[in-house]
Design a protein around this motif. Sequence first.
Motif, PDB file in Angstrom:
ATOM      1  N   ASN A 214     -15.285 -18.286  14.822  1.00 25.23           N
ATOM      2  CA  ASN A 214     -15.456 -18.119  13.557  1.00 25.23           C
ATOM      3  C   ASN A 214     -16.880 -17.341  13.278  1.00 25.23           C
ATOM      4  O   ASN A 214     -17.313 -17.261  12.195  1.00 25.23           O
ATOM      5  CB  ASN A 214     -15.189 -19.180  12.726  1.00 25.23           C
ATOM      6  N   TRP A 215     -17.840 -17.484  14.321  1.00 22.79           N
ATOM      7  CA  TRP A 215     -19.233 -17.034  14.089  1.00 22.79           C
ATOM      8  C   TRP A 215     -19.512 -15.924  14.999  1.00 22.79           C
ATOM      9  O   TRP A 215     -19.103 -15.831  16.111  1.00 22.79           O
ATOM     10  CB  TRP A 215     -20.143 -18.416  14.309  1.00 22.79           C
ATOM     11  N   ASN A 216     -20.458 -14.997  14.608  1.00 18.30           N
ATOM     12  CA  ASN A 216     -20.890 -13.895  15.574  1.00 18.30           C
ATOM     13  C   ASN A 216     -21.719 -14.568  16.641  1.00 18.30           C
ATOM     14  O   ASN A 216     -21.903 -15.633  16.695  1.00 18.30           O
ATOM     15  CB  ASN A 216     -21.766 -12.971  14.905  1.00 18.30           C
ATOM     16  N   ASP A 217     -22.131 -13.439  17.595  1.00 17.39           N
ATOM     17  CA  ASP A 217     -22.828 -14.187  18.932  1.00 17.39           C
ATOM     18  C   ASP A 217     -24.021 -14.923  18.513  1.00 17.39           C
ATOM     19  O   ASP A 217     -24.378 -16.079  18.989  1.00 17.39           O
ATOM     20  CB  ASP A 217     -22.935 -13.166  19.875  1.00 17.39           C
ATOM     21  N   ALA A 218     -24.928 -14.358  17.697  1.00 20.27           N
ATOM     22  CA  ALA A 218     -26.362 -15.016  17.244  1.00 20.27           C
ATOM     23  C   ALA A 218     -25.905 -16.365  16.448  1.00 20.27           C
ATOM     24  O   ALA A 218     -26.586 -17.290  17.062  1.00 20.27           O
ATOM     25  CB  ALA A 218     -26.893 -13.896  16.276  1.00 20.27           C
ATOM     26  N   GLN A 219     -24.818 -16.575  15.757  1.00 21.61           N
ATOM     27  CA  GLN A 219     -24.618 -17.742  15.124  1.00 21.61           C
ATOM     28  C   GLN A 219     -24.204 -18.805  16.225  1.00 21.61           C
ATOM     29  O   GLN A 219     -24.417 -19.922  16.105  1.00 21.61           O
ATOM     30  CB  GLN A 219     -23.546 -17.473  13.779  1.00 21.61           C
ATOM     31  N   ALA A 220     -23.178 -18.178  16.848  1.00 25.41           N
ATOM     32  CA  ALA A 220     -22.753 -19.342  18.101  1.00 25.41           C
ATOM     33  C   ALA A 220     -24.094 -19.662  18.994  1.00 25.41           C
ATOM     34  O   ALA A 220     -23.731 -20.907  19.131  1.00 25.41           O
ATOM     35  CB  ALA A 220     -21.686 -18.390  18.841  1.00 25.41           C
ATOM     36  N   VAL A 221     -24.663 -18.861  19.340  1.00 20.82           N
ATOM     37  CA  VAL A 221     -25.799 -19.519  20.182  1.00 20.82           C
ATOM     38  C   VAL A 221     -26.787 -20.381  19.288  1.00 20.82           C
ATOM     39  O   VAL A 221     -27.323 -21.300  19.799  1.00 20.82           O
ATOM     40  CB  VAL A 221     -26.844 -18.178  20.929  1.00 20.82           C
ATOM     41  N   GLU A 222     -26.829 -20.093  17.965  1.00 18.69           N
ATOM     42  CA  GLU A 222     -27.575 -21.188  17.178  1.00 18.69           C
ATOM     43  C   GLU A 222     -26.898 -22.437  17.245  1.00 18.69           C
ATOM     44  O   GLU A 222     -27.630 -23.435  17.281  1.00 18.69           O
ATOM     45  CB  GLU A 222     -27.803 -20.648  15.974  1.00 18.69           C
ATOM     46  N   ILE A 223     -25.783 -22.404  17.020  1.00 19.20           N
ATOM     47  CA  ILE A 223     -24.735 -23.755  17.003  1.00 19.20           C
ATOM     48  C   ILE A 223     -24.910 -24.275  18.192  1.00 19.20           C
ATOM     49  O   ILE A 223     -25.113 -25.589  18.153  1.00 19.20           O
ATOM     50  CB  ILE A 223     -23.253 -23.372  16.483  1.00 19.20           C
ATOM     51  N   LEU A 224     -25.030 -23.808  19.268  1.00 17.87           N
ATOM     52  CA  LEU A 224     -24.758 -24.295  20.632  1.00 17.87           C
ATOM     53  C   LEU A 224     -26.363 -24.986  20.754  1.00 17.87           C
ATOM     54  O   LEU A 224     -26.359 -26.004  21.529  1.00 17.87           O
ATOM     55  CB  LEU A 224     -24.455 -23.148  21.879  1.00 17.87           C
ATOM     56  N   ARG A 225     -27.449 -24.058  20.524  1.00 21.45           N
ATOM     57  CA  ARG A 225     -28.899 -24.858  20.480  1.00 21.45           C
ATOM     58  C   ARG A 225     -28.847 -26.032  19.930  1.00 21.45           C
ATOM     59  O   ARG A 225     -29.623 -26.963  20.276  1.00 21.45           O
ATOM     60  CB  ARG A 225     -29.746 -23.708  20.341  1.00 21.45           C
ATOM     61  N   ASN A 226     -28.398 -26.159  18.618  1.00 23.56           N
ATOM     62  CA  ASN A 226     -28.574 -27.283  17.864  1.00 23.56           C
ATOM     63  C   ASN A 226     -27.731 -28.244  18.371  1.00 23.56           C
ATOM     64  O   ASN A 226     -28.225 -29.404  18.290  1.00 23.56           O
ATOM     65  CB  ASN A 226     -28.052 -26.937  16.402  1.00 23.56           C
ATOM     66  N   CYS A 227     -26.656 -27.953  19.041  1.00 21.13           N
ATOM     67  CA  CYS A 227     -25.867 -28.984  19.789  1.00 21.13           C
ATOM     68  C   CYS A 227     -26.648 -29.662  20.567  1.00 21.13           C
ATOM     69  O   CYS A 227     -26.751 -30.986  21.018  1.00 21.13           O
ATOM     70  CB  CYS A 227     -24.517 -28.571  20.132  1.00 21.13           C
ATOM     71  N   ARG A 228     -27.231 -28.843  21.685  1.00 24.37           N
ATOM     72  CA  ARG A 228     -28.071 -29.367  22.781  1.00 24.37           C
ATOM     73  C   ARG A 228     -29.210 -30.022  22.394  1.00 24.37           C
ATOM     74  O   ARG A 228     -29.628 -31.260  22.719  1.00 24.37           O
ATOM     75  CB  ARG A 228     -28.552 -28.107  23.245  1.00 24.37           C
ATOM     76  N   GLN A 229     -29.870 -29.692  21.203  1.00 21.34           N
ATOM     77  CA  GLN A 229     -31.035 -30.489  20.742  1.00 21.34           C
ATOM     78  C   GLN A 229     -30.339 -32.166  20.175  1.00 21.34           C
ATOM     79  O   GLN A 229     -31.314 -32.903  20.516  1.00 21.34           O
ATOM     80  CB  GLN A 229     -31.478 -29.877  19.376  1.00 21.34           C
ATOM     81  N   ALA A 230     -29.263 -32.029  19.816  1.00 17.92           N
ATOM     82  CA  ALA A 230     -28.621 -33.380  19.309  1.00 17.92           C
ATOM     83  C   ALA A 230     -28.327 -34.180  20.436  1.00 17.92           C
ATOM     84  O   ALA A 230     -28.111 -35.607  20.358  1.00 17.92           O
ATOM     85  CB  ALA A 230     -27.850 -33.392  18.251  1.00 17.92           C
ATOM     86  N   MET A 231     -27.753 -33.696  21.468  1.00 17.12           N
ATOM     87  CA  MET A 231     -26.996 -34.659  22.624  1.00 17.12           C
ATOM     88  C   MET A 231     -27.892 -35.122  23.369  1.00 17.12           C
ATOM     89  O   MET A 231     -29.099 -34.901  23.709  1.00 17.12           O
ATOM     90  CB  MET A 231     -26.395 -33.134  23.552  1.00 17.12           C
ATOM     91  N   PRO A 232     -27.693 -36.600  23.703  1.00 15.55           N
ATOM     92  CA  PRO A 232     -28.485 -37.553  24.518  1.00 15.55           C
ATOM     93  C   PRO A 232     -28.055 -36.815  25.888  1.00 15.55           C
ATOM     94  O   PRO A 232     -27.140 -36.560  26.362  1.00 15.55           O
ATOM     95  CB  PRO A 232     -27.970 -38.814  24.131  1.00 15.55           C
ATOM     96  N   THR A 233     -29.186 -37.562  26.854  1.00 17.67           N
ATOM     97  CA  THR A 233     -29.110 -37.354  28.094  1.00 17.67           C
ATOM     98  C   THR A 233     -27.598 -38.184  28.568  1.00 17.67           C
ATOM     99  O   THR A 233     -27.215 -39.043  28.356  1.00 17.67           O
ATOM    100  CB  THR A 233     -30.226 -38.152  29.046  1.00 17.67           C
ATOM    101  N   GLY A 234     -27.140 -37.154  29.552  1.00 15.42           N
ATOM    102  CA  GLY A 234     -25.679 -37.780  30.255  1.00 15.42           C
ATOM    103  C   GLY A 234     -24.494 -37.073  29.320  1.00 15.42           C
ATOM    104  O   GLY A 234     -23.284 -37.210  29.891  1.00 15.42           O
ATOM    105  N   SER A 235     -24.670 -36.587  28.121  1.00 14.39           N
ATOM    106  CA  SER A 235     -23.642 -36.318  27.417  1.00 14.39           C
ATOM    107  C   SER A 235     -23.132 -34.917  27.845  1.00 14.39           C
ATOM    108  O   SER A 235     -23.685 -34.218  28.564  1.00 14.39           O
ATOM    109  CB  SER A 235     -23.977 -36.382  25.857  1.00 14.39           C
ATOM    110  N   LYS A 236     -21.785 -34.326  27.148  1.00 18.71           N
ATOM    111  CA  LYS A 236     -20.933 -33.233  27.761  1.00 18.71           C
ATOM    112  C   LYS A 236     -20.861 -32.531  26.479  1.00 18.71           C
ATOM    113  O   LYS A 236     -20.602 -33.266  25.568  1.00 18.71           O
ATOM    114  CB  LYS A 236     -20.096 -33.408  28.526  1.00 18.71           C
ATOM    115  N   LEU A 237     -21.078 -31.206  26.787  1.00 19.44           N
ATOM    116  CA  LEU A 237     -20.695 -30.169  25.633  1.00 19.44           C
ATOM    117  C   LEU A 237     -18.966 -29.847  25.977  1.00 19.44           C
ATOM    118  O   LEU A 237     -18.941 -29.380  27.283  1.00 19.44           O
ATOM    119  CB  LEU A 237     -21.354 -29.159  25.410  1.00 19.44           C
TER     120      LEU A 237
END
Length: 331
Positions: free
Chosen positions: A240-263
């Motif tokens: 539902n999002w363009n490439d730039a927005q998708a990358v932003e979503i993924l980076r925000n997820c990475r920032q929140a994810m604790p060590t050892g978690s998976k996307l």
Amino acid sequence: MSTPLQEAFSGHWLSQAIFTLHRLGVPGQLQQQPYSLADLAERLSVDARSLWQVLEIAKILDAVEQDGEGAYRLTTQGLRLLPEREDSFIPFIDHLLSGYTAWGELAHSVKTGGPAFAQIHGMDIYDFLARRPAQNTFFNRYMAQTTDTWLAQAGRHYDFEGRVIDLGGNKGALSALLLQQFPALRSTVFDLEHAVQQAPPVLEAAGVADRCHLVVGSFFAADSIPTNGDIYLLSRVLLNWNDAQAVEILRNCRQAMPTGSKLLILEIILSEQAGLNDYLSSLNLLVMFGARLRSHAEFESLLAQAGFVHPRWIPAGFGENPLFYLEATLA
């Protein structure tokens, strides 16, 4: 005899005939009892001759039929035009109607790569729905219906454990399915307020409310994403999002994810065997969201840009454009 190309020119005539049945309230009247053309036209306050033409099209499409006395009644398929049914077509019809005028500006989307919907309405579809509770309810029902159709078996293709952060989880339909399939699993449904507030009855009906937490936030605000997950699930979100927005979503997820978690991404993939309906679906994403269906390579590129590594593809369904899980870990 007309060619497929010629038939495509008038495709909107057919859809509008069915939409008109819904708008005039024909299914609701015929649910009560069969009616003759004259009686039905009188009850609806419409022109009988014009109504007859719409009903004849509905007969050809197996939405209505006539009894021995010529009175019209709903068929099994026609009953699905009643909004109160769980398997109702109305949430899907309402979704199509919301984008009908936007499709008239497809050329804008092709020229710019942006959503024609926002060009017409002056806001994106999420803001549009947030201001229209009735339409938002139908949209959430449509999402829940497609979750049931597409994803009911998805849990059989991935071993869920720990706590799942269901990002963009809407009213919790997918979380409910997963929690039923995995008794030890815990889930957090994370979405905007107008979506999350509809989750409790869904989770309670599934008998899993005690294992699911609700969090209001946006995946465009990294500090609002829960940080206690084992699996961060994006199901039908990035399409539902363009490439730039998708990358932003993924980076925000990475920032929140604790060590050892998976996307974990769950999406339909645009394969080399894509057909007409697949490309139309992708164009609809362009018109409505400024997005599109993506290939394997395009998804892996997004992950790399966001700092994820070790992508692993796991088939989760079958068809010309199969459903896939894409698992990745923190770099």
